[in-house]
Design a protein around this motif. Structure first.
Motif, PDB file in Angstrom:
ATOM      1  N   THR A 101       0.808  -1.211   0.000  1.00 50.44           N
ATOM      2  CA  THR A 101       0.000   0.000   0.000  1.00 50.44           C
ATOM      3  C   THR A 101       0.843   1.263   0.000  1.00 50.44           C
ATOM      4  O   THR A 101       1.902   1.324   0.620  1.00 50.44           O
ATOM      5  N   VAL A 102       0.330   2.265  -0.710  1.00 50.97           N
ATOM      6  CA  VAL A 102       0.997   3.545  -0.858  1.00 50.97           C
ATOM      7  C   VAL A 102      -0.067   4.639  -0.741  1.00 50.97           C
ATOM      8  O   VAL A 102      -1.142   4.516  -1.322  1.00 50.97           O
ATOM      9  N   LEU A 103       0.257   5.684  -0.008  1.00 53.76           N
ATOM     10  CA  LEU A 103      -0.595   6.866   0.065  1.00 53.76           C
ATOM     11  C   LEU A 103       0.143   8.011  -0.603  1.00 53.76           C
ATOM     12  O   LEU A 103       1.308   8.277  -0.277  1.00 53.76           O
ATOM     13  N   VAL A 104      -0.522   8.691  -1.528  1.00 53.34           N
ATOM     14  CA  VAL A 104       0.027   9.896  -2.141  1.00 53.34           C
ATOM     15  C   VAL A 104      -0.766  11.071  -1.587  1.00 53.34           C
ATOM     16  O   VAL A 104      -1.981  11.152  -1.785  1.00 53.34           O
ATOM     17  N   GLU A 105      -0.073  11.922  -0.868  1.00 54.61           N
ATOM     18  CA  GLU A 105      -0.707  13.109  -0.275  1.00 54.61           C
ATOM     19  C   GLU A 105       0.258  14.280  -0.404  1.00 54.61           C
ATOM     20  O   GLU A 105       1.270  14.326   0.298  1.00 54.61           O
ATOM     21  N   PRO A 106      -0.032  15.220  -1.324  1.00 53.90           N
ATOM     22  CA  PRO A 106       0.864  16.366  -1.508  1.00 53.90           C
ATOM     23  C   PRO A 106       1.043  17.227  -0.260  1.00 53.90           C
ATOM     24  O   PRO A 106       2.083  17.850  -0.094  1.00 53.90           O
ATOM     25  N   GLU A 107       0.042  17.261   0.617  1.00 53.72           N
ATOM     26  CA  GLU A 107       0.126  18.053   1.847  1.00 53.72           C
ATOM     27  C   GLU A 107       0.402  17.123   3.026  1.00 53.72           C
ATOM     28  O   GLU A 107      -0.513  16.528   3.579  1.00 53.72           O
ATOM     29  N   ARG A 108       1.659  17.017   3.425  1.00 57.54           N
ATOM     30  CA  ARG A 108       2.056  16.085   4.495  1.00 57.54           C
ATOM     31  C   ARG A 108       1.255  16.281   5.780  1.00 57.54           C
ATOM     32  O   ARG A 108       1.023  15.335   6.520  1.00 57.54           O
ATOM     33  N   GLY A 109       0.804  17.493   6.054  1.00 61.14           N
ATOM     34  CA  GLY A 109       0.041  17.754   7.263  1.00 61.14           C
ATOM     35  C   GLY A 109      -1.290  17.046   7.323  1.00 61.14           C
ATOM     36  O   GLY A 109      -1.897  16.937   8.384  1.00 61.14           O
ATOM     37  N   ARG A 110      -1.764  16.535   6.214  1.00 63.24           N
ATOM     38  CA  ARG A 110      -3.036  15.801   6.179  1.00 63.24           C
ATOM     39  C   ARG A 110      -2.864  14.325   6.536  1.00 63.24           C
ATOM     40  O   ARG A 110      -3.842  13.612   6.703  1.00 63.24           O
ATOM     41  N   VAL A 111      -1.625  13.848   6.607  1.00 57.08           N
ATOM     42  CA  VAL A 111      -1.352  12.429   6.862  1.00 57.08           C
ATOM     43  C   VAL A 111      -1.308  12.192   8.369  1.00 57.08           C
ATOM     44  O   VAL A 111      -0.571  12.858   9.088  1.00 57.08           O
ATOM     45  N   THR A 112      -2.093  11.227   8.842  1.00 59.01           N
ATOM     46  CA  THR A 112      -2.097  10.906  10.265  1.00 59.01           C
ATOM     47  C   THR A 112      -0.869  10.077  10.617  1.00 59.01           C
ATOM     48  O   THR A 112      -0.256   9.451   9.748  1.00 59.01           O
ATOM     49  N   ASN A 113      -0.530  10.067  11.886  1.00 60.23           N
ATOM     50  CA  ASN A 113       0.580   9.232  12.349  1.00 60.23           C
ATOM     51  C   ASN A 113       0.308   7.762  12.058  1.00 60.23           C
ATOM     52  O   ASN A 113       1.227   7.011  11.718  1.00 60.23           O
ATOM     53  N   GLU A 114      -0.939   7.346  12.211  1.00 56.26           N
ATOM     54  CA  GLU A 114      -1.296   5.949  11.946  1.00 56.26           C
ATOM     55  C   GLU A 114      -1.038   5.601  10.478  1.00 56.26           C
ATOM     56  O   GLU A 114      -0.449   4.569  10.162  1.00 56.26           O
ATOM     57  N   GLU A 115      -1.472   6.485   9.558  1.00 56.83           N
ATOM     58  CA  GLU A 115      -1.242   6.236   8.139  1.00 56.83           C
ATOM     59  C   GLU A 115       0.252   6.172   7.833  1.00 56.83           C
ATOM     60  O   GLU A 115       0.706   5.272   7.122  1.00 56.83           O
ATOM     61  N   ALA A 116       1.003   7.111   8.379  1.00 54.30           N
ATOM     62  CA  ALA A 116       2.446   7.152   8.130  1.00 54.30           C
ATOM     63  C   ALA A 116       3.143   5.920   8.694  1.00 54.30           C
ATOM     64  O   ALA A 116       4.151   5.468   8.146  1.00 54.30           O
ATOM     65  N   GLY A 117       2.604   5.353   9.768  1.00 54.61           N
ATOM     66  CA  GLY A 117       3.215   4.176  10.377  1.00 54.61           C
ATOM     67  C   GLY A 117       2.861   2.870   9.699  1.00 54.61           C
ATOM     68  O   GLY A 117       3.561   1.876   9.864  1.00 54.61           O
ATOM     69  N   GLU A 118       1.773   2.857   8.935  1.00 51.81           N
ATOM     70  CA  GLU A 118       1.298   1.599   8.363  1.00 51.81           C
ATOM     71  C   GLU A 118       1.466   1.476   6.852  1.00 51.81           C
ATOM     72  O   GLU A 118       1.261   0.411   6.293  1.00 51.81           O
ATOM     73  N   THR A 119       1.786   2.563   6.190  1.00 59.58           N
ATOM     74  CA  THR A 119       1.908   2.509   4.731  1.00 59.58           C
ATOM     75  C   THR A 119       3.013   3.447   4.278  1.00 59.58           C
ATOM     76  O   THR A 119       3.459   4.306   5.026  1.00 59.58           O
ATOM     77  N   THR A 120       3.450   3.279   3.053  1.00 69.38           N
ATOM     78  CA  THR A 120       4.449   4.173   2.472  1.00 69.38           C
ATOM     79  C   THR A 120       3.733   5.435   2.014  1.00 69.38           C
ATOM     80  O   THR A 120       2.710   5.349   1.327  1.00 69.38           O
ATOM     81  N   VAL A 121       4.257   6.602   2.392  1.00 66.79           N
ATOM     82  CA  VAL A 121       3.623   7.874   2.050  1.00 66.79           C
ATOM     83  C   VAL A 121       4.555   8.681   1.153  1.00 66.79           C
ATOM     84  O   VAL A 121       5.746   8.810   1.447  1.00 66.79           O
ATOM     85  N   PHE A 122       3.992   9.207   0.065  1.00 62.06           N
ATOM     86  CA  PHE A 122       4.718  10.076  -0.862  1.00 62.06           C
ATOM     87  C   PHE A 122       3.938  11.371  -1.032  1.00 62.06           C
ATOM     88  O   PHE A 122       2.710  11.378  -0.925  1.00 62.06           O
ATOM     89  N   THR A 123       4.644  12.445  -1.370  1.00 59.61           N
ATOM     90  CA  THR A 123       3.983  13.700  -1.706  1.00 59.61           C
ATOM     91  C   THR A 123       3.719  13.797  -3.208  1.00 59.61           C
ATOM     92  O   THR A 123       3.108  14.747  -3.672  1.00 59.61           O
ATOM     93  N   HIS A 124       4.173  12.810  -3.956  1.00 61.94           N
ATOM     94  CA  HIS A 124       3.999  12.757  -5.405  1.00 61.94           C
ATOM     95  C   HIS A 124       3.778  11.304  -5.805  1.00 61.94           C
ATOM     96  O   HIS A 124       4.016  10.391  -5.007  1.00 61.94           O
ATOM     97  N   VAL A 125       3.334  11.083  -7.017  1.00 55.03           N
ATOM     98  CA  VAL A 125       3.135   9.721  -7.496  1.00 55.03           C
ATOM     99  C   VAL A 125       4.507   9.093  -7.729  1.00 55.03           C
ATOM    100  O   VAL A 125       5.308   9.611  -8.500  1.00 55.03           O
ATOM    101  N   PRO A 126       4.794   7.987  -7.049  1.00 53.18           N
ATOM    102  CA  PRO A 126       6.104   7.340  -7.213  1.00 53.18           C
ATOM    103  C   PRO A 126       6.157   6.538  -8.511  1.00 53.18           C
ATOM    104  O   PRO A 126       5.155   6.390  -9.208  1.00 53.18           O
TER     105      PRO A 126
END
Length: 171
Positions: free
Chosen positions: A47-72
């Motif tokens: 799983t991957v989350l793409v969220e350009p605004e890092r402030g919208r990402v919860t700690n839980e999301e950041a801990g459980e999935t790979t987070v990018f600010t752009h499409v990898p």
């Protein structure tokens, strides 16, 4: 005791389910995205989350999935689901996604309303043939209204599509 039917064997835990290298990309942090990623992991997706605004990402999301600010960089085994069609970043993020060889790209939204992604992509000069790769509506037509129902309908639709089954997509 061995079970002859492979699907029955999987249900009884005798054979691991084949998961391959499937990737589920949820675009834009939202309640539906969080559930897509949680349920997607249970289905064997990376799983991957793409969220350009890092402030919208919860700690839980950041801990459980790979987070990018752009499409990898993605391969042909990736399924991309845009979970918010009201974001100003919709066009640029979808244009990035369309540069990838992803297997499937879709945008959530009410099927009774025109998809804002079309105008946003045309404004950026994206070719109509590329815009046609974007699915909308997405998910099985089960009358889903809540984030968990929407996530389940979306994932069921992806599974049906991947397996070449109609899955009740008619709206």
């Amino acid at each position: 005791m061995a079970i002859d039917d492979p699907s029955c064997a999987v249900a009884h835990g005798e054979t691991p389910a084949a998961t391959g290298t499937r990737t589920l990309v949820a675009v834009f942090a939202s309640p539906v995205a969080a559930l897509l990623l949680r349920y997607g992991r249970d289905l064997g997706y990376r799983t991957v989350l793409v969220e350009p605004e890092r402030g919208r990402v919860t700690n839980e999301e950041a801990g459980e999935t790979t987070v990018f600010t752009h499409v990898p960089d993605l391969d042909e085994h990736a399924d991309i689901v845009v979970t918010d069609h009201h974001r100003v970043e919709l066009g640029p993020v979808l244009a990035e996604a369309l540069k990838q060889p992803a297997r499937w790209i879709g945008v959530m939204g009410n099927p009774r309303h025109p998809g804002p992604h079309v105008a946003a992509l045309r404004e950026l000069g994206v070719a109509d043939s590329d815009i046609a790769r974007v699915h909308r509506p997405i998910g099985l037509n089960i009358g889903s209204r809540t984030p968990p129902e929407i996530a389940i309908a979306t994932l069921a639709g992806l599974i049906a599509d991947r397996n070449g089954k109609p899955g009740g997509f008619e709206f």
